[in-house]
Design a protein around this motif. Sequence first.
Motif, PDB file in Angstrom:
ATOM      1  N   HIS A   1     -27.365   3.374 -17.569  1.00 28.19           N
ATOM      2  CA  HIS A   1     -28.711   2.858 -17.809  1.00 28.19           C
ATOM      3  C   HIS A   1     -29.422   2.583 -16.480  1.00 28.19           C
ATOM      4  O   HIS A   1     -30.591   2.943 -16.304  1.00 28.19           O
ATOM      5  CB  HIS A   1     -28.658   1.576 -18.640  1.00 28.19           C
ATOM      6  N   ALA A   2     -28.728   1.927 -15.550  1.00 27.19           N
ATOM      7  CA  ALA A   2     -29.331   1.633 -14.247  1.00 27.19           C
ATOM      8  C   ALA A   2     -29.639   2.922 -13.488  1.00 27.19           C
ATOM      9  O   ALA A   2     -30.684   3.035 -12.848  1.00 27.19           O
ATOM     10  CB  ALA A   2     -28.406   0.736 -13.427  1.00 27.19           C
TER      11      ALA A   2
ATOM     12  N   SER B   1     -23.128   2.210 -14.026  1.00 29.47           N
ATOM     13  CA  SER B   1     -24.026   1.963 -15.155  1.00 29.47           C
ATOM     14  C   SER B   1     -24.996   3.134 -15.306  1.00 29.47           C
ATOM     15  O   SER B   1     -25.827   3.384 -14.425  1.00 29.47           O
ATOM     16  CB  SER B   1     -24.816   0.677 -14.929  1.00 29.47           C
TER      17      SER B   1
ATOM     18  N   ASP C   1     -30.420  -6.944 -19.098  1.00 29.77           N
ATOM     19  CA  ASP C   1     -29.835  -6.590 -20.387  1.00 29.77           C
ATOM     20  C   ASP C   1     -28.366  -6.213 -20.235  1.00 29.77           C
ATOM     21  O   ASP C   1     -27.515  -6.666 -21.005  1.00 29.77           O
ATOM     22  CB  ASP C   1     -30.621  -5.433 -21.005  1.00 29.77           C
ATOM     23  N   ALA C   2     -28.049  -5.388 -19.243  1.00 26.91           N
ATOM     24  CA  ALA C   2     -26.678  -4.901 -19.064  1.00 26.91           C
ATOM     25  C   ALA C   2     -25.713  -6.008 -18.678  1.00 26.91           C
ATOM     26  O   ALA C   2     -24.569  -6.049 -19.146  1.00 26.91           O
ATOM     27  CB  ALA C   2     -26.651  -3.797 -18.007  1.00 26.91           C
TER      28      ALA C   2
ATOM     29  N   VAL D   1     -33.530  -3.729 -17.453  1.00 28.78           N
ATOM     30  CA  VAL D   1     -32.281  -3.023 -17.762  1.00 28.78           C
ATOM     31  C   VAL D   1     -31.085  -3.762 -17.158  1.00 28.78           C
ATOM     32  O   VAL D   1     -30.051  -3.934 -17.805  1.00 28.78           O
ATOM     33  CB  VAL D   1     -32.342  -1.557 -17.267  1.00 28.78           C
TER      34      VAL D   1
ATOM     35  N   LEU E   1     -36.449  -1.498 -14.321  1.00 30.29           N
ATOM     36  CA  LEU E   1     -35.084  -1.590 -13.795  1.00 30.29           C
ATOM     37  C   LEU E   1     -34.556  -3.013 -13.917  1.00 30.29           C
ATOM     38  O   LEU E   1     -33.403  -3.223 -14.324  1.00 30.29           O
ATOM     39  CB  LEU E   1     -35.028  -1.125 -12.340  1.00 30.29           C
TER      40      LEU E   1
ATOM     41  N   VAL F   1     -32.817   4.717 -14.865  1.00 31.33           N
ATOM     42  CA  VAL F   1     -34.087   4.091 -14.484  1.00 31.33           C
ATOM     43  C   VAL F   1     -34.308   4.182 -12.976  1.00 31.33           C
ATOM     44  O   VAL F   1     -35.426   4.434 -12.516  1.00 31.33           O
ATOM     45  CB  VAL F   1     -34.133   2.616 -14.955  1.00 31.33           C
TER      46      VAL F   1
ATOM     47  N   ASN G   1     -21.693   3.438 -23.275  1.00 25.47           N
ATOM     48  CA  ASN G   1     -22.069   2.117 -22.779  1.00 25.47           C
ATOM     49  C   ASN G   1     -20.894   1.454 -22.087  1.00 25.47           C
ATOM     50  O   ASN G   1     -19.770   1.545 -22.540  1.00 25.47           O
ATOM     51  CB  ASN G   1     -22.556   1.230 -23.926  1.00 25.47           C
TER      52      ASN G   1
END
Length: 143
Positions: free
Chosen positions: A44-45, A42, A79-80, A76, A73, A48, A37
């Motif tokens: 996560h990005a 990113s 959130d990030a 996410v 997206l 997605v 993390n």
Amino acid sequence: MLYFLAPFIGWFVSGTMKFLIHFYQFGYHHAQQKTGNGGFPSTHATVVMTPTTLIGFSEGFISPLFGLGVTILWIVVMDATGLRRYVGEHAKQLNSINRAFTSEEQNNLQREEIGHSKIEVLGGIILGFLLGWLLHALGDKLI
């Protein structure tokens, strides 16, 4: 099958890039700690955005599935850059208190880099777009 593999390809490429960037900047040990993390790009990005872009090119950018991908997206990204970023700030405060009241051997420090800056998220979105486009371009050749 390609839709199923797209997020895993995004995860692998983004994680590898993140490790190599940190390895080049700080060395192996630091790079190993930084992978996960937080950091650029990113993951996560990217995870997605890769299948979302693949859906856009394959099914159309006005398809319901593409709209759902963009919605996920957006969640996410919020959130990030929001919640997870604040959790990292909270961890910094907890770690400073922990350092003040415990010995070095007893320190159980929290990870402070959990969220992302907007540039890190943008990097993940761009990487995910490029990977989705590449997977779409190579799709017929891969299957």
